[in-house]
Write an enzyme that holds these catalytic residues in place. Structure first.
Site, PDB file in Angstrom:
ATOM      1  N   HIS A 279       0.838  -1.196   0.000  1.00 31.48           N
ATOM      2  CA  HIS A 279       0.000   0.000   0.000  1.00 31.48           C
ATOM      3  C   HIS A 279       0.873   1.247   0.000  1.00 31.48           C
ATOM      4  O   HIS A 279       0.983   1.927  -1.010  1.00 31.48           O
ATOM      5  CB  HIS A 279      -0.958  -0.013   1.197  1.00 31.48           C
ATOM      6  CG  HIS A 279      -1.817   1.198   1.298  1.00 31.48           C
ATOM      7  ND1 HIS A 279      -1.979   1.900   2.468  1.00 31.48           N
ATOM      8  CD2 HIS A 279      -2.545   1.851   0.371  1.00 31.48           C
ATOM      9  CE1 HIS A 279      -2.776   2.929   2.254  1.00 31.48           C
ATOM     10  NE2 HIS A 279      -3.145   2.921   0.991  1.00 31.48           N
TER      11      HIS A 279
ATOM     12  N   CYS B  50      -0.025   0.381   9.768  1.00 31.03           N
ATOM     13  CA  CYS B  50      -0.234   1.745   9.255  1.00 31.03           C
ATOM     14  C   CYS B  50      -1.679   1.975   8.805  1.00 31.03           C
ATOM     15  O   CYS B  50      -2.299   2.953   9.192  1.00 31.03           O
ATOM     16  CB  CYS B  50       0.727   2.037   8.100  1.00 31.03           C
ATOM     17  SG  CYS B  50       2.456   2.054   8.602  1.00 31.03           S
ATOM     18  N   HIS B  51      -2.210   1.075   7.964  1.00 30.31           N
ATOM     19  CA  HIS B  51      -3.549   1.278   7.419  1.00 30.31           C
ATOM     20  C   HIS B  51      -4.414   0.023   7.468  1.00 30.31           C
ATOM     21  O   HIS B  51      -5.461  -0.027   6.838  1.00 30.31           O
ATOM     22  CB  HIS B  51      -3.455   1.802   5.986  1.00 30.31           C
ATOM     23  CG  HIS B  51      -2.706   3.092   5.894  1.00 30.31           C
ATOM     24  ND1 HIS B  51      -1.390   3.157   5.503  1.00 30.31           N
ATOM     25  CD2 HIS B  51      -3.077   4.353   6.184  1.00 30.31           C
ATOM     26  CE1 HIS B  51      -0.980   4.408   5.541  1.00 30.31           C
ATOM     27  NE2 HIS B  51      -1.976   5.163   5.952  1.00 30.31           N
ATOM     28  N   GLY B  52      -3.954  -1.018   8.178  1.00 35.09           N
ATOM     29  CA  GLY B  52      -4.803  -2.179   8.416  1.00 35.09           C
ATOM     30  C   GLY B  52      -4.826  -3.241   7.340  1.00 35.09           C
ATOM     31  O   GLY B  52      -5.727  -4.075   7.336  1.00 35.09           O
TER      32      GLY B  52
END
Length: 194
Positions: free
Chosen positions: A134, A158-160
């Site tokens: 990502h 960080c963003h799952g």
């Protein structure tokens, strides 16, 4: 008074002072020598320029990483580095292999089988770059006691993004699976990455 016929010796004849016409083979030899000398000179100039574009010794040393697999137990993963990036080496258990093989390809965002992500005869060794696809964070799950996420593989804090036991993206914003670098087994307990 001399006439024009007397002043100019006939073609191929020696003049009054013993002069002869220039040898055409000598002229060809001089041309070949000049061209050869120029080519060697150009090579001497260009070779160091081209050689300066080759990677230096320190860069070549970083281009491959050798990993000893003998201390990695089934179900355990280690973190190492490859080209200044984290590298995850995981020894999958038979349960993790079965779990990865049960997932239908239609359920995957980036469909790949576990067999496509490992080497034949070494299906239990999963080697991936430890960089989330990502935004480049380092996922958890390779260290002892780290969060492996809901699918038992890796979890990016960080963003799952969540990866399964084959390091395939299953949930979150990451568009693709963790990258499998080029590698080969140099023995049963050693792998060369790069």
């Amino acid at each position: 008074m001399a006439t024009l016929d007397q002043a100019v010796p006939p073609e191929g004849a020696a003049g009054a002072e013993g002069e002869s016409l220039e040898n055409p083979r000598r002229r060809d030899w001089l041309q070949y020598a000049a061209v050869s000398f120029g080519a060697v000179g150009a090579g001497v100039v260009v070779l160091p320029l081209v050689n300066s574009m080759n990677p230096s010794a320190d860069v070549l040393a970083l281009s491959t990483t050798e990993v000893d697999l003998s201390a990695i137990e089934p179900g355990q993963a280690i973190k190492t580095t490859f080209r200044k990036q984290p590298l995850f080496v995981r020894n999958l258990t038979t349960e993790e292999i079965a779990q990865a093989n049960e997932v239908p390809l239609s359920a995957l965002r980036d469909p790949e089988t576990l067999a496509e992500r490992t080497k034949e005869g070494h299906e239990n060794w999963l080697i991936t770059l430890g960089v989330c696809t990502h935004l480049g964070c380092v996922p958890l799950g390779a260290g002892e006691g780290e969060n492996k996420g809901p699918f038992g593989g890796y979890f990016c804090p960080c963003h799952g993004s969540a990866y399964d036991t084959a390091a395939r993206i299953r949930q979150g914003p990451a568009p693709t699976n963790l990258v499998v670098p080029e590698y080969e087994f140099t023995s049963d307990t050693t792998v060369m990455v790069g």
